[in-house]
Design a protein around this motif. Structure first.
Motif, PDB file in Angstrom:
ATOM      1  N   PHE A 157      -6.237   6.823  -7.104  1.00 36.70           N
ATOM      2  CA  PHE A 157      -5.484   5.738  -6.680  1.00 36.70           C
ATOM      3  C   PHE A 157      -4.849   6.317  -5.224  1.00 36.70           C
ATOM      4  CE2 PHE A 157      -5.772   4.607 -11.191  1.00 36.70           C
ATOM      5  CZ  PHE A 157      -5.951   3.343 -11.089  1.00 36.70           C
ATOM      6  N   ILE A 158      -4.780   7.314  -5.130  1.00 34.35           N
ATOM      7  CA  ILE A 158      -4.130   8.000  -3.740  1.00 34.35           C
ATOM      8  C   ILE A 158      -5.192   7.556  -2.626  1.00 34.35           C
ATOM      9  CG2 ILE A 158      -3.488  10.019  -2.391  1.00 34.35           C
ATOM     10  CD1 ILE A 158      -2.158  11.289  -4.832  1.00 34.35           C
ATOM     11  N   TYR A 159      -6.403   7.884  -2.882  1.00 34.51           N
ATOM     12  CA  TYR A 159      -7.312   7.615  -1.932  1.00 34.51           C
ATOM     13  C   TYR A 159      -7.517   5.980  -1.683  1.00 34.51           C
ATOM     14  CZ  TYR A 159      -8.861  12.240  -3.135  1.00 34.51           C
ATOM     15  OH  TYR A 159      -8.962  13.672  -3.385  1.00 34.51           O
ATOM     16  N   PHE A 160      -7.503   5.521  -2.583  1.00 35.43           N
ATOM     17  CA  PHE A 160      -7.412   3.850  -2.587  1.00 35.43           C
ATOM     18  C   PHE A 160      -6.302   3.170  -1.661  1.00 35.43           C
ATOM     19  CE2 PHE A 160     -10.224   3.874  -6.538  1.00 35.43           C
ATOM     20  CZ  PHE A 160     -11.409   3.732  -5.827  1.00 35.43           C
ATOM     21  N   ALA A 161      -5.089   3.862  -1.996  1.00 35.88           N
ATOM     22  CA  ALA A 161      -3.945   3.270  -1.413  1.00 35.88           C
ATOM     23  C   ALA A 161      -3.778   4.014   0.217  1.00 35.88           C
ATOM     24  CB  ALA A 161      -2.617   3.999  -2.103  1.00 35.88           C
ATOM     25  N   LEU A 162      -4.392   5.114   0.374  1.00 37.15           N
ATOM     26  CA  LEU A 162      -4.580   5.571   1.654  1.00 37.15           C
ATOM     27  C   LEU A 162      -5.427   4.848   2.498  1.00 37.15           C
ATOM     28  CD1 LEU A 162      -3.274   7.850   3.509  1.00 37.15           C
ATOM     29  CD2 LEU A 162      -5.254   9.499   3.082  1.00 37.15           C
ATOM     30  N   ILE A 163      -6.663   4.564   1.942  1.00 37.38           N
ATOM     31  CA  ILE A 163      -7.423   3.601   2.743  1.00 37.38           C
ATOM     32  C   ILE A 163      -6.911   2.205   3.229  1.00 37.38           C
ATOM     33  CG2 ILE A 163      -9.845   2.470   2.612  1.00 37.38           C
ATOM     34  CD1 ILE A 163     -10.743   4.976   1.077  1.00 37.38           C
TER      35      ILE A 163
ATOM     36  N   VAL B 170       3.178  10.244  -7.188  1.00 39.85           N
ATOM     37  CA  VAL B 170       4.218  10.949  -8.181  1.00 39.85           C
ATOM     38  C   VAL B 170       3.506  11.233  -9.422  1.00 39.85           C
ATOM     39  CG1 VAL B 170       6.132  10.506  -9.508  1.00 39.85           C
ATOM     40  CG2 VAL B 170       6.298  10.013  -7.052  1.00 39.85           C
ATOM     41  N   LEU B 171       2.392  10.312  -9.670  1.00 40.21           N
ATOM     42  CA  LEU B 171       1.757  10.354 -11.080  1.00 40.21           C
ATOM     43  C   LEU B 171       0.868  11.245 -11.187  1.00 40.21           C
ATOM     44  CD1 LEU B 171       0.843   6.494 -11.703  1.00 40.21           C
ATOM     45  CD2 LEU B 171       2.613   7.819 -12.872  1.00 40.21           C
ATOM     46  N   THR B 172       0.101  11.863  -9.844  1.00 37.21           N
ATOM     47  CA  THR B 172      -0.667  12.818  -9.561  1.00 37.21           C
ATOM     48  C   THR B 172       0.128  14.324  -9.662  1.00 37.21           C
ATOM     49  OG1 THR B 172      -1.901  11.620  -8.308  1.00 37.21           O
ATOM     50  CG2 THR B 172      -2.320  14.268  -8.177  1.00 37.21           C
ATOM     51  N   ILE B 173       1.280  14.461  -9.506  1.00 33.72           N
ATOM     52  CA  ILE B 173       2.172  15.455  -9.550  1.00 33.72           C
ATOM     53  C   ILE B 173       2.481  15.644 -10.780  1.00 33.72           C
ATOM     54  CG2 ILE B 173       4.587  16.334  -8.947  1.00 33.72           C
ATOM     55  CD1 ILE B 173       4.265  15.016  -6.153  1.00 33.72           C
ATOM     56  N   HIS B 174       2.758  14.588 -11.523  1.00 35.05           N
ATOM     57  CA  HIS B 174       2.946  14.856 -13.062  1.00 35.05           C
ATOM     58  C   HIS B 174       1.862  14.763 -13.950  1.00 35.05           C
ATOM     59  CE1 HIS B 174       6.760  13.527 -11.749  1.00 35.05           C
ATOM     60  NE2 HIS B 174       7.425  14.167 -12.549  1.00 35.05           N
ATOM     61  N   GLY B 175       0.568  14.984 -13.417  1.00 34.60           N
ATOM     62  CA  GLY B 175      -0.727  15.335 -14.191  1.00 34.60           C
ATOM     63  C   GLY B 175      -1.131  14.116 -14.852  1.00 34.60           C
ATOM     64  N   PHE B 176      -0.966  12.976 -14.448  1.00 33.31           N
ATOM     65  CA  PHE B 176      -1.593  12.068 -14.785  1.00 33.31           C
ATOM     66  C   PHE B 176      -3.063  11.593 -14.513  1.00 33.31           C
ATOM     67  CE2 PHE B 176       2.565  10.521 -15.678  1.00 33.31           C
ATOM     68  CZ  PHE B 176       2.629   9.457 -16.455  1.00 33.31           C
ATOM     69  N   TYR B 177      -4.017  11.531 -15.545  1.00 35.27           N
ATOM     70  CA  TYR B 177      -5.340  11.470 -15.649  1.00 35.27           C
ATOM     71  C   TYR B 177      -5.826  10.503 -14.414  1.00 35.27           C
ATOM     72  CZ  TYR B 177     -10.176  11.820 -17.114  1.00 35.27           C
ATOM     73  OH  TYR B 177     -11.527  12.201 -16.860  1.00 35.27           O
ATOM     74  N   ASN B 178      -6.666  10.979 -13.515  1.00 32.60           N
ATOM     75  CA  ASN B 178      -7.337  10.096 -12.624  1.00 32.60           C
ATOM     76  C   ASN B 178      -6.293   9.450 -11.637  1.00 32.60           C
ATOM     77  OD1 ASN B 178      -9.948  10.846 -13.208  1.00 32.60           O
ATOM     78  ND2 ASN B 178     -10.246   9.193 -14.727  1.00 32.60           N
TER      79      ASN B 178
ATOM     80  N   THR C  14       0.897  -1.350  -0.072  1.00 34.61           N
ATOM     81  CA  THR C  14      -0.061  -0.118  -0.015  1.00 34.61           C
ATOM     82  C   THR C  14       0.965   1.154   0.109  1.00 34.61           C
ATOM     83  OG1 THR C  14      -0.201  -0.358   2.395  1.00 34.61           O
ATOM     84  CG2 THR C  14      -1.975  -0.880   1.152  1.00 34.61           C
ATOM     85  N   LEU C  15       2.112   1.357   0.769  1.00 38.40           N
ATOM     86  CA  LEU C  15       2.932   2.321   0.781  1.00 38.40           C
ATOM     87  C   LEU C  15       3.503   2.535  -0.784  1.00 38.40           C
ATOM     88  CD1 LEU C  15       4.817   1.916   4.047  1.00 38.40           C
ATOM     89  CD2 LEU C  15       3.384   4.001   3.320  1.00 38.40           C
ATOM     90  N   PHE C  16       3.687   1.345  -1.523  1.00 40.17           N
ATOM     91  CA  PHE C  16       4.436   1.651  -2.689  1.00 40.17           C
ATOM     92  C   PHE C  16       3.149   2.201  -3.502  1.00 40.17           C
ATOM     93  CE2 PHE C  16       4.774  -0.297  -6.967  1.00 40.17           C
ATOM     94  CZ  PHE C  16       5.990   0.236  -7.218  1.00 40.17           C
ATOM     95  N   GLY C  17       1.895   1.626  -3.453  1.00 43.38           N
ATOM     96  CA  GLY C  17       0.829   2.062  -4.208  1.00 43.38           C
ATOM     97  C   GLY C  17       0.585   3.628  -4.136  1.00 43.38           C
ATOM     98  N   LEU C  18       0.812   4.157  -2.675  1.00 41.63           N
ATOM     99  CA  LEU C  18       0.811   5.713  -2.428  1.00 41.63           C
ATOM    100  C   LEU C  18       1.699   6.378  -2.718  1.00 41.63           C
ATOM    101  CD1 LEU C  18      -1.083   7.501  -0.645  1.00 41.63           C
ATOM    102  CD2 LEU C  18       0.312   6.933   1.471  1.00 41.63           C
ATOM    103  N   THR C  19       2.750   6.010  -2.736  1.00 41.44           N
ATOM    104  CA  THR C  19       4.098   6.909  -3.343  1.00 41.44           C
ATOM    105  C   THR C  19       3.769   7.018  -4.953  1.00 41.44           C
ATOM    106  OG1 THR C  19       5.375   5.008  -3.041  1.00 41.44           O
ATOM    107  CG2 THR C  19       5.499   6.662  -1.592  1.00 41.44           C
ATOM    108  N   THR C  20       3.627   5.815  -5.624  1.00 38.34           N
ATOM    109  CA  THR C  20       3.581   5.829  -7.053  1.00 38.34           C
ATOM    110  C   THR C  20       2.415   6.694  -7.534  1.00 38.34           C
ATOM    111  OG1 THR C  20       4.407   3.542  -6.973  1.00 38.34           O
ATOM    112  CG2 THR C  20       3.269   4.411  -9.004  1.00 38.34           C
ATOM    113  N   SER C  21       1.328   6.586  -6.862  1.00 37.07           N
ATOM    114  CA  SER C  21       0.140   7.511  -7.343  1.00 37.07           C
ATOM    115  C   SER C  21       0.076   8.713  -7.067  1.00 37.07           C
ATOM    116  CB  SER C  21      -1.142   6.926  -6.457  1.00 37.07           C
ATOM    117  OG  SER C  21      -1.047   6.982  -5.180  1.00 37.07           O
TER     118      SER C  21
END
Length: 269
Positions: free
Chosen positions: A50-56, A38-46, A29-36
């Motif tokens: 995945f940040i919310y799912f990984a955080l939960i 980074v993707l969000t910071i770089h403007g990947f759509y939606n 889940t930590l890997f998913g949180l950090t990856t999502s």
């Protein structure tokens, strides 16, 4: 028969942890949180969803993991004095690592503020940036956080003396004061005359105060669990490592805020 007896009694006081899925699940889940993130910071759509799912998932995984730890220490009796010493050392090393993390933040801040570059107008705060008045909300938040340090110390001394009511009262007031601090910090962000994108000053300010706010939220949850355990008769005057660890962590949060207030809010303004 001898093998059965030998398997039920061990010749050392340490707890040999049984296989658990939570370390692996938490890592995923930590890997998913950090990856999502980074993707969000770089403007990947939606990618933000995945940040919310990984955080939960991370919160659920850690909750179940600590549920097992509480069961091992409270009901099964695996937390002997030797295990408690090891856990105390682990908490101490964790706080040292957090202190080094904030040292990096302060290093970046003083590196920029002590020798302002031409890009910032050779001035600190940079020209065009209106800093926050340190004697308004920041001072009120300082008083609130230092007051929470007093109440959590009262809870600590109460649990040592076996005063369950005092430990409950001190912990409740600490959680209330911590919640007020977080709300006021959010109000300060909402009315601040600059944002995180306003150059070096905005980045250093929000990076330092934001991560401290995150630690306040984590510490509030930490003390909240200790409060629930006191309420549930889990802790005694000689076995309260969980609450004691949260109190130690909270004092660290208090010290970091004092350094933040003096350096960023007062001197930096």
């Amino acid at each position: 028969m001898k093998n059965i007896i030998r398997s039920n009694f061990q010749a050392h006081p340490f707890h040999l942890v049984s296989p658990s899925p939570w370390p692996l699940n938490t890592s995923m889940t930590l890997f998913g949180l950090t990856t999502s993130l980074v993707l969000t910071i770089h403007g990947f759509y939606n990618a933000i969803y995945f940040i919310y799912f990984a955080l939960i998932g991370l919160i659920l995984s850690m909750s179940l993991w600590w549920r097992d730890v509480i069961s091992e220490g409270t009901y099964i009796g695996n937390h002997t004095l030797a295990v408690q010493r090891g856990l105390t050392m682990g908490v101490g090393l964790f706080i040292i690592s957090e202190a080094l993390f904030f040292l990096g933040i302060f290093w970046a801040y003083f590196h920029s503020s002590l020798s302002p570059t031409i890009e910032t107008g050779a001035h600190w705060p940079p020209l065009g940036i209106q800093s926050i008045n340190p004697f308004e909300l920041p001072l009120l938040n300082t008083i609130i956080l230092l007051s929470s340090g007093v109440t959590v110390t009262y809870a600590h001394h109460s649990i040592i003396k076996g005063d369950r009511k005092g430990a409950l009262v001190g912990s409740v007031f600490t959680v209330i004061l911590a919640t007020i601090f977080t709300l006021l910090q959010g109000i300060e962000y909402a009315v601040a005359p600059f944002t995180i994108s306003d150059g070096t000053y905005g980045s250093c300010f929000y990076f330092g105060t934001g991560f401290h706010g995150l630690h306040v939220i984590i510490g509030t949850a930490f003390i909240g669990v200790g409060l629930w355990r006191v309420f549930s008769y889990h802790l005694t005057d000689h076995h309260h490592l969980g609450l004691e660890s949260s109190i130690l962590y909270w004092h660290f949060v208090d010290i970091v805020w004092l350094v933040l207030y003096i350096s960023i809010y007062y001197w930096g303004s």
